[in-house]
Write an enzyme that holds these catalytic residues in place. Structure first.
Site, mmCIF file in Angstrom:
data_model
loop_
_atom_site.group_PDB
_atom_site.id
_atom_site.type_symbol
_atom_site.label_atom_id
_atom_site.label_comp_id
_atom_site.label_asym_id
_atom_site.label_seq_id
_atom_site.Cartn_x
_atom_site.Cartn_y
_atom_site.Cartn_z
ATOM 1 N N TYR A 47 0.854 -1.192 0.000
ATOM 2 C CA TYR A 47 0.000 0.000 0.000
ATOM 3 C C TYR A 47 0.887 1.238 0.000
ATOM 4 C CZ TYR A 47 -5.014 -0.010 -0.030
ATOM 5 O OH TYR A 47 -6.306 -0.025 -0.453
ATOM 6 N N GLU A 49 -0.476 4.886 -0.489
ATOM 7 C CA GLU A 49 -1.261 6.105 -0.748
ATOM 8 C C GLU A 49 -0.370 7.332 -0.623
ATOM 9 O OE1 GLU A 49 -4.548 6.147 1.923
ATOM 10 O OE2 GLU A 49 -5.751 4.795 0.680
ATOM 11 N N ASP A 192 -5.917 13.627 -25.316
ATOM 12 C CA ASP A 192 -5.946 12.233 -24.871
ATOM 13 C C ASP A 192 -5.256 11.398 -25.956
ATOM 14 O OD1 ASP A 192 -6.544 9.604 -24.369
ATOM 15 O OD2 ASP A 192 -8.677 9.926 -23.971
ATOM 16 N N THR A 218 -3.205 6.078 -22.100
ATOM 17 C CA THR A 218 -3.054 4.727 -21.573
ATOM 18 C C THR A 218 -1.632 4.280 -21.885
ATOM 19 O OG1 THR A 218 -3.957 3.858 -23.629
ATOM 20 C CG2 THR A 218 -5.478 4.053 -21.788
ATOM 21 N N LYS A 221 -1.420 0.489 -25.274
ATOM 22 C CA LYS A 221 -1.816 0.369 -26.693
ATOM 23 C C LYS A 221 -0.549 0.424 -27.550
ATOM 24 C CE LYS A 221 -6.488 2.039 -25.913
ATOM 25 N NZ LYS A 221 -6.659 2.690 -24.617
ATOM 26 N N ARG A 227 -1.394 -2.556 -18.678
ATOM 27 C CA ARG A 227 -2.672 -1.834 -18.673
ATOM 28 C C ARG A 227 -2.603 -0.766 -17.587
ATOM 29 N NH1 ARG A 227 -5.683 -4.384 -21.966
ATOM 30 N NH2 ARG A 227 -7.298 -2.852 -21.648
HETATM 31 C C1 LIG Z 1 -8.909 7.706 -26.507
HETATM 32 C C2 LIG Z 1 -9.094 6.824 -25.288
HETATM 33 N N1 LIG Z 1 -9.135 7.402 -24.081
HETATM 34 C C3 LIG Z 1 -9.312 6.669 -22.962
HETATM 35 C C4 LIG Z 1 -9.451 5.294 -23.021
HETATM 36 C C5 LIG Z 1 -9.754 4.554 -21.757
HETATM 37 O O1 LIG Z 1 -8.823 3.645 -21.365
HETATM 38 P P1 LIG Z 1 -9.193 2.474 -20.336
HETATM 39 O O2 LIG Z 1 -9.850 1.403 -21.113
HETATM 40 O O3 LIG Z 1 -7.838 2.108 -19.771
HETATM 41 O O4 LIG Z 1 -10.088 3.063 -19.284
HETATM 42 C C6 LIG Z 1 -9.391 4.650 -24.254
HETATM 43 C C7 LIG Z 1 -9.524 3.183 -24.328
HETATM 44 O O5 LIG Z 1 -9.797 2.568 -25.269
HETATM 45 C C8 LIG Z 1 -9.230 5.442 -25.433
HETATM 46 O O6 LIG Z 1 -9.227 4.878 -26.647
#
Ligand SMILES: Cc1ncc(COP(=O)(O)O)c(C=O)c1O
Length: 409
Positions: A47, A49, A192, A218, A221, A227
């Site tokens: 843990y 935090e 994002d 993320t 990918k 993950r």
């Molecule tokens: C553009 C985008 N943002 C956020 C996410 C969310 O990721 P997670 O599945 O880890 O919550 C994804 C997942 O496919 C995504 O394609």
């Protein structure tokens, strides 16, 4: 070795499934054995935090070191000033950014799910659409972003955040233009880059960091890590709010074992071989899109600049859902996908999204894209009298020539 026979048997089945499948799911990849083993290390028990050197728990000296290392490697990889490596997922990273920058009911502008955006970009079935007041821009009739339209909606709506970055958009994103629009309308720019972060790290996609107030991604990918997710910024006061928003705002204890895996992935992806890999992802995606166009398929935006593209299946008279199921029965994995102005609901959809990060990790190149295009064409075109068992065997014999690697050189 795992002693629980039931669980072990399912793990082995999943391993065999992955070896025997052509994986064209654009958001998936095969991480290295180092990334996987760090996830099952003793850090799993801890843990922690808080943040490095400011923890609520004792016994965190090595946790601090591993999180510091992951942060440093992340900042170096993306050439950015500040990084938070704790988000458990891309969705939680986006949630933390919204809570850091705006209040419930505030306005946000993004691309909708039906045009290639993500659930966390304001879908009504997601917390984002339920808590905040989202408006959406769209892609044009060619499936491409229209920056004039985005500016005009931003002027009318006056959002507090504009979101750039998508789940199913095959073209480069002009972050500079997005920042100009954000500045003209007084909005923050959230980029994002979940899908394209491996390409950004390899400098094969225009840089978002120079122009964005905050960037989320993320790590599993195109980046080929565990993950999980990260949040980055060059702005110290925005980053301070993000830190509080991740913990204690939306998360408790970080997954320290996953942070260790992230540290490994950031180093693996900061290499010439990873940059070569990213180049191959893109050339494979372009080649596969062209090979399918040559076989009569229609591709949204007529091609791709990145790792993915969307096939519009209307002229083959099959829905995205049926195509996904049919291909799955022949050991090929794709994702059903909405196309611009789709008449079908998301669960049915009129297209499929195909991506090349995973097959490129197995060493497939443009010669093999030709073979995959042949498989996809013949399966969809002769679906009325197809022997799926026979085709499955052919697919397995083909893909088994390309092992899933433990290490990437
Ligand atoms: C553009 C985008 N943002 C956020 C996410 C969310 O990721 P997670 O599945 O880890 O919550 C994804 C997942 O496919 C995504 O394609």
């Amino acid at each position: 070795m795992i002693k629980d026979k039931q669980v072990l048997s399912l793990i082995n089945k999943e391993r065999a499934r992955q070896f025997e499948t052509i994986n064209l799911i654009a958001s998936e990849n095969y991480s290295s054995i180092d990334v996987r083993e760090a996830e099952s290390s003793f850090f799993i028990n801890k843990y922690a935090e808080g943040y490095p050197h400011k923890r609520y728990y004792s016994g965190c000296e090595y946790v601090d070191d591993i999180e510091d290392l992951a942060i440093e490697r992340c900042k170096e990889l993306f050439n950015v000033k500040f990084a938070n490596v704790q988000p458990h997922s891309g969705s939680q990273a986006n949630m933390a950014v919204y809570f850091a920058l705006i209040k419930p009911k505030d306005k946000v502008l993004s691309l909708g799910l039906d045009n290639g955006g993500h659930l966390t970009h304001g879908s009504e079935v997601n917390f984002s659409g339920q808590l905040f007041n989202f408006s959406h821009y769209t892609v044009n009739e060619n499936g491409v972003l229209d920056y004039e339209q985005i500016l005009s909606i931003a002027r009318r709506v006056k959002p507090k955040i504009i979101v750039a970055g998508y789940s199913a958009y095959p073209r480069n994103i002009d972050f500079k233009k997005f920042r100009e629009i954000a500045d003209l309308t007084g909005a923050y720019l959230l980029s994002d880059i979940s899908h394209i972060s491996g390409l950004v790290a390899s400098k094969l996609h225009p840089d978002p960091f120079k122009y964005s107030h905050v960037v989320t991604s993320t790590t599993h990918k195109t980046l080929r890590g565990p993950r999980g997710a990260i949040i980055m910024s060059n702005d110290s006061s925005i980053f301070e709010s993000v830190q509080k928003s991740v913990f204690p705002g939306v998360q408790g204890g970080p997954l320290v074992n996953v942070i260790a895996s992230k540290a490994i992935a950031f180093r693996e992806s900061n290499s010439d071989s990873f940059r070569k890999y990213s180049e191959n992802i893109i050339s494979n995606a372009r080649y596969l899109a062209d090979a399918l166009i040559a076989r009569g398929f229609s591709v949204v935006s007529s091609g791709t600049d990145n790792h993915l593209f969307v096939l519009d299946l209307s002229n083959f008279n099959i829905t995205g859902k049926d195509a996904q199921n049919l291909l799955e029965s022949c050991n090929i994995n794709v994702s059903k996908s909405l196309i611009p102005n789709d008449k079908n609901k998301p669960w049915i959809a009129s297209g499929i999204r195909l991506g090349t990060p995973a097959v490129t990790s197995r060493g497939l190149g443009i010669k093999e894209m030709e073979i995959i295009a042949d498989f996809i064409y013949s399966i969809i075109n002769s679906r009325k009298n197809i022997n799926t068992q026979k085709v499955s065997k052919e697919v397995i014999n083909f893909i088994k020539q390309f092992p899933i690697l433990d290490h990437y050189e």
